[in-house]
Scaffold this active site. Structure first.
Site, mmCIF file in Angstrom:
data_model
loop_
_atom_site.group_PDB
_atom_site.id
_atom_site.type_symbol
_atom_site.label_atom_id
_atom_site.label_comp_id
_atom_site.label_asym_id
_atom_site.label_seq_id
_atom_site.Cartn_x
_atom_site.Cartn_y
_atom_site.Cartn_z
ATOM 1 N N LYS A 1 42.525 70.893 -2.522
ATOM 2 C CA LYS A 1 42.423 72.266 -3.022
ATOM 3 C C LYS A 1 43.583 73.102 -2.485
ATOM 4 O O LYS A 1 43.837 73.105 -1.274
ATOM 5 C CB LYS A 1 41.134 72.912 -2.512
HETATM 6 C C1 E4P Z 1 34.172 76.186 -5.117
HETATM 7 O O1 E4P Z 1 34.926 75.244 -4.980
HETATM 8 C C2 E4P Z 1 33.795 77.070 -4.008
HETATM 9 O O2 E4P Z 1 33.570 76.302 -2.856
HETATM 10 C C3 E4P Z 1 32.518 77.821 -4.253
HETATM 11 O O3 E4P Z 1 31.990 77.601 -5.526
HETATM 12 C C4 E4P Z 1 32.455 79.198 -3.719
HETATM 13 O O4 E4P Z 1 31.200 79.756 -4.023
HETATM 14 P P1 E4P Z 1 30.605 81.053 -3.301
HETATM 15 O O5 E4P Z 1 31.142 82.252 -4.000
HETATM 16 O O6 E4P Z 1 29.128 80.921 -3.502
HETATM 17 O O7 E4P Z 1 31.027 80.976 -1.861
#
Ligand code: E4P
Length: 216
Positions: free
Chosen positions: A83
Site C-alpha cells: 500500500k
Molecule cells: C482500507 O484499506 C483501510 O484499512 C480501511 O478500510 C480504513 O477504514 P476505516 O475508515 O474504518 O479506518
C-alpha cells in the site's frame, strides 16, 4: 465481487476464511498496531491463513523510502500487495514499483481525480474510503460510482477496492455499481450472512420437524 476483511487480527481472519468466501485482506498501520507482534511476522501469519491478496502499508513519506519498504514487503510472501498513500510521492513510488511488477494498492483516495492519477501510475488496486467521506458529509458511494464509470470509460485495469465500509448497504451499493472489491471489518462481514427471516424460518422448520414420526 470479491470480499476482503479489513483487519490484522488472526482470529477474525481464521473465522472469516473458514466460510470459504473470503478473497483477501487489507491492513493499515492502525490495524497492525492493535496486534502484539512484529509487522513482518503478523503479515506472514495472515498470508498463511488466506490465499489471496494481503495489503501491507508503507510508512515512509518520500518515494525512495516507500520503494525500499515495498521491495522488502513484496519479498516476504507472494500474496503481499504493497500500500502506498495517495500523495505525489506515493504515486512516484507506485509508477516505479508497478514497473517492477510489484502490486500496489493506492490508499487514502477521496476524489475521482486522485483515482485517475493512481490508475495512470499503474496501481493494482485503488482504495476510496467511503465511510470517512460519509463522516464529513460527502457521499462516499457517489465517489465509487464516478470511479467505476471513469475506469470503464478508459478500460483501466486498476481494480476498485471500496474501503472504509461501515455497513452492508455500502456493500450492496458497491456491487450494484460494479466495484471489484469490498474490504470490511469482521462485524460487517458477519452481517452479510444474516437476515431475521432466515433465523425465524430455520427455527420454525426445526420445530415442525420434531413432529415428524421417526422410524425406530
Ligand atoms: C482500507 O484499506 C483501510 O484499512 C480501511 O478500510 C480504513 O477504514 P476505516 O475508515 O474504518 O479506518
Amino acid at each position: 465481487m470479491k470480499f476482503f476483511l479489513d483487519t490484522a487480527n488472526l482470529d477474525e481472519i481464521r473465522d472469516a476464511a473458514s466460510t470459504g468466501v473470503l478473497d483477501g485482506i487489507t491492513t493499515n498501520p492502525t490495524l497492525i498496531s492493535k496486534e502484539a507482534n512484529t509487522f513482518e511476522d503478523q503479515l506472514l501469519k495472515i498470508c498463511s491463513l488466506v490465499d489471496g491478496p494481503v495489503s501491507a502499508e508503507t510508512v515512509s513519506r518520500d518515494a525512495g523510502g516507500m520503494i525500499e519498504e515495498a521491495r522488502h514487503l513484496a519479498k516476504l510472501h507472494r500474496n503481499i500487495v504493497v500500500k502506498c498513500p495517495m500523495t505525489k510521492d506515493g504515486l512516484k513510488a507506485t509508477k516505479i514499483l508497478s514497473g517492477e511488477r510489484i502490486r500496489v494498492n493506492v490508499t487514502l483516495v477521496f476524489s475521482a481525480p486522485q483515482a485517475i492519477m493512481a490508475a495512470k501510475a499503474g496501481a493494482y488496486f485503488v482504495s476510496p474510503f467511503v465511510g470517512r467521506l460519509d463522516d464529513v458529509g460527502q457521499s462516499g458511494m457517489d465517489l465509487i460510482r464516478d470511479i467505476v464509470t471513469i475506469f470503464n470509460n478508459y478500460e483501466y485495469k486498476t481494480e476498485v477496492l471500496v474501503a472504509s465500509i461501515r455497513n452492508p448497504i455500502h456493500v450492496v451499493q458497491a456491487a450494484l455499481m460494479g466495484a471489484d472489491i469490498c474490504t470490511m471489518p469482521a462485524k460487517v462481514f458477519e452481517q452479510l450472512f444474516k437476515h431475521p427471516l432466515t433465523d425465524k424460518g430455520v427455527e420454525q422448520f426445526l420445530k415442525d420437524w420434531e413432529t415428524v414420526p421417526v422410524i425406530k
